[in-house]
Design a protein around this motif. Structure first.
Motif, PDB file in Angstrom:
ATOM      1  N   UNK A 115      27.586 -29.139 -16.975  1.00 12.67           N
ATOM      2  CA  UNK A 115      26.265 -29.770 -16.968  1.00 12.67           C
ATOM      3  C   UNK A 115      26.073 -30.529 -18.279  1.00 12.67           C
ATOM      4  N   UNK A 116      25.867 -31.829 -18.190  1.00 12.08           N
ATOM      5  CA  UNK A 116      25.697 -32.686 -19.367  1.00 12.08           C
ATOM      6  C   UNK A 116      24.224 -32.868 -19.695  1.00 12.08           C
ATOM      7  N   UNK A 117      23.420 -33.201 -18.668  1.00 10.77           N
ATOM      8  CA  UNK A 117      21.990 -33.421 -18.901  1.00 10.77           C
ATOM      9  C   UNK A 117      21.201 -33.238 -17.613  1.00 10.77           C
TER      10      UNK A 117
ATOM     11  N   UNK B  90      20.812 -34.365 -12.145  1.00  8.34           N
ATOM     12  CA  UNK B  90      21.653 -33.890 -13.241  1.00  8.34           C
ATOM     13  C   UNK B  90      22.840 -34.822 -13.454  1.00  8.34           C
ATOM     14  N   UNK B  91      23.338 -34.816 -14.658  1.00  2.15           N
ATOM     15  CA  UNK B  91      24.587 -35.496 -14.966  1.00  2.15           C
ATOM     16  C   UNK B  91      25.629 -34.405 -15.138  1.00  2.15           C
ATOM     17  N   UNK B  92      26.672 -34.484 -14.333  1.00  2.00           N
ATOM     18  CA  UNK B  92      27.734 -33.486 -14.334  1.00  2.00           C
ATOM     19  C   UNK B  92      29.048 -34.162 -14.687  1.00  2.00           C
ATOM     20  N   UNK B  93      29.923 -33.398 -15.362  1.00  2.00           N
ATOM     21  CA  UNK B  93      31.241 -33.921 -15.706  1.00  2.00           C
ATOM     22  C   UNK B  93      32.310 -32.961 -15.210  1.00  2.00           C
ATOM     23  N   UNK B  94      33.275 -33.515 -14.486  1.00  2.00           N
ATOM     24  CA  UNK B  94      34.369 -32.685 -13.975  1.00  2.00           C
ATOM     25  C   UNK B  94      35.340 -32.371 -15.103  1.00  2.00           C
ATOM     26  N   UNK B  95      36.255 -31.479 -14.826  1.00  2.00           N
ATOM     27  CA  UNK B  95      37.275 -31.119 -15.807  1.00  2.00           C
ATOM     28  C   UNK B  95      38.149 -32.331 -16.146  1.00  2.00           C
ATOM     29  N   UNK B  96      38.281 -33.262 -15.193  1.00  2.00           N
ATOM     30  CA  UNK B  96      39.067 -34.485 -15.402  1.00  2.00           C
ATOM     31  C   UNK B  96      38.292 -35.553 -16.168  1.00  2.00           C
TER      32      UNK B  96
ATOM     33  N   UNK C   4      24.230 -24.318 -25.018  1.00  2.00           N
ATOM     34  CA  UNK C   4      25.079 -23.475 -24.168  1.00  2.00           C
ATOM     35  C   UNK C   4      25.946 -24.355 -23.255  1.00  2.00           C
ATOM     36  N   UNK C   5      27.182 -23.889 -23.010  1.00  2.00           N
ATOM     37  CA  UNK C   5      28.015 -24.519 -21.992  1.00  2.00           C
ATOM     38  C   UNK C   5      27.542 -24.002 -20.649  1.00  2.00           C
ATOM     39  N   UNK C   6      27.203 -24.919 -19.752  1.00  2.00           N
ATOM     40  CA  UNK C   6      26.706 -24.525 -18.439  1.00  2.00           C
ATOM     41  C   UNK C   6      27.633 -25.106 -17.384  1.00  2.00           C
ATOM     42  N   UNK C   7      28.102 -24.231 -16.513  1.00  2.00           N
ATOM     43  CA  UNK C   7      29.013 -24.607 -15.448  1.00  2.00           C
ATOM     44  C   UNK C   7      28.264 -24.615 -14.122  1.00  2.00           C
ATOM     45  N   UNK C   8      28.425 -25.703 -13.378  1.00  2.00           N
ATOM     46  CA  UNK C   8      27.744 -25.891 -12.103  1.00  2.00           C
ATOM     47  C   UNK C   8      28.797 -25.959 -10.999  1.00  2.00           C
ATOM     48  N   UNK C   9      28.619 -25.165  -9.947  1.00  2.00           N
ATOM     49  CA  UNK C   9      29.528 -25.210  -8.793  1.00  2.00           C
ATOM     50  C   UNK C   9      28.863 -26.017  -7.697  1.00  2.00           C
ATOM     51  N   UNK C  10      29.592 -26.991  -7.193  1.00  2.00           N
ATOM     52  CA  UNK C  10      29.081 -27.887  -6.156  1.00  2.00           C
ATOM     53  C   UNK C  10      29.908 -27.696  -4.896  1.00  2.00           C
ATOM     54  N   UNK C  11      29.228 -27.512  -3.763  1.00  2.00           N
ATOM     55  CA  UNK C  11      29.899 -27.459  -2.466  1.00  2.00           C
ATOM     56  C   UNK C  11      29.895 -28.869  -1.902  1.00  2.00           C
ATOM     57  N   UNK C  12      31.062 -29.329  -1.477  1.00  2.00           N
ATOM     58  CA  UNK C  12      31.215 -30.701  -1.010  1.00  2.00           C
ATOM     59  C   UNK C  12      31.717 -30.757   0.422  1.00  2.00           C
ATOM     60  N   UNK C  13      31.141 -31.679   1.164  1.00  2.00           N
ATOM     61  CA  UNK C  13      31.650 -32.055   2.478  1.00  2.00           C
ATOM     62  C   UNK C  13      31.793 -33.563   2.405  1.00  2.00           C
ATOM     63  N   UNK C  14      33.011 -34.016   2.156  1.00  2.00           N
ATOM     64  CA  UNK C  14      33.207 -35.431   1.886  1.00  2.00           C
ATOM     65  C   UNK C  14      32.532 -35.767   0.574  1.00  2.00           C
ATOM     66  N   UNK C  15      31.691 -36.789   0.575  1.00  2.00           N
ATOM     67  CA  UNK C  15      30.960 -37.173  -0.631  1.00  2.00           C
ATOM     68  C   UNK C  15      29.609 -36.471  -0.741  1.00  2.00           C
ATOM     69  N   UNK C  16      29.171 -35.827   0.333  1.00  2.00           N
ATOM     70  CA  UNK C  16      27.907 -35.105   0.289  1.00  2.00           C
ATOM     71  C   UNK C  16      28.101 -33.809  -0.479  1.00  2.00           C
ATOM     72  N   UNK C  17      27.221 -33.543  -1.429  1.00  2.00           N
ATOM     73  CA  UNK C  17      27.372 -32.342  -2.231  1.00  2.00           C
ATOM     74  C   UNK C  17      26.048 -31.653  -2.486  1.00  2.00           C
TER      75      UNK C  17
END
Length: 160
Positions: free
Chosen positions: A90-92, A99-105, A131-144
């Motif tokens: 979680x970035x912002x 939210x602005x999220x950043x993947x590990x890549x 704090x480092x905050x990790x967000x888990x997103x469930x995806x079906x195609x591009x829908x998340x």
């Protein structure tokens, strides 16, 4: 991005699989009324090889929790979304709740809204504390959809 009152439909957002309707079971995913759903109930009449047999599917949209149902010929091939989960840092959090999220890549994602209620919580204060905050997103195609939020980093999650 769709307006808040308008839900995007699952049309070609792939990846999808094609499965004979008679082969679907409870707790699997399927596209019902152009929405990705988790099957909560199935029923059938006759045997799959019988051309008059039908399969009735009831599913819950895993983004909106709305209930959808449909009846198909047992031999019909239906679309099944490939559902996966991805973790993001979680970035912002914007004033509008997006939210602005950043993947590990290092890829950014800015199309998801922080969930309301207990899951959404007050993550702004945690973010302000550094704090480092990790967000888990469930995806079906591009829908998340955000399905889990916790304090931690990619490295800590890999160690678990």
């Amino acid at each position: 991005m769709a307006d808040e009152g308008e839900l995007p439909t699952f049309e070609g957002e792939g990846p999808i699989r094609y499965v004979p309707c008679w082969n679907l079971h409870k707790d699997e995913f399927v596209i019902l009324k152009k929405r990705p759903c988790k099957i909560i109930e199935t029923s059938s009449t006759g045997f799959p090889v019988d051309s008059s047999s039908k399969v009735h599917l009831v599913g819950v949209d895993f983004f909106t929790q709305e209930k959808y149902e449909d009846t198909f010929p047992a031999t019909e091939i239906v679309e099944v979304p490939v559902v996966k989960r991805e973790d993001y840092h979680l970035i912002s959090i914007g004033d509008d709740g997006f939210v602005t999220l950043q993947s590990e890549r290092g890829d950014l994602r800015e199309d998801l809204k922080l969930p309301e209620g207990e899951l959404g919580g007050n993550w702004c204060s945690e973010l302000e504390k550094g704090e480092d905050i990790l967000v888990t997103v469930q995806l079906a195609g591009e829908l998340g959809q955000i399905i889990d939020i916790k304090v931690g980093s990619f490295e800590e999650i890999k160690e678990e």
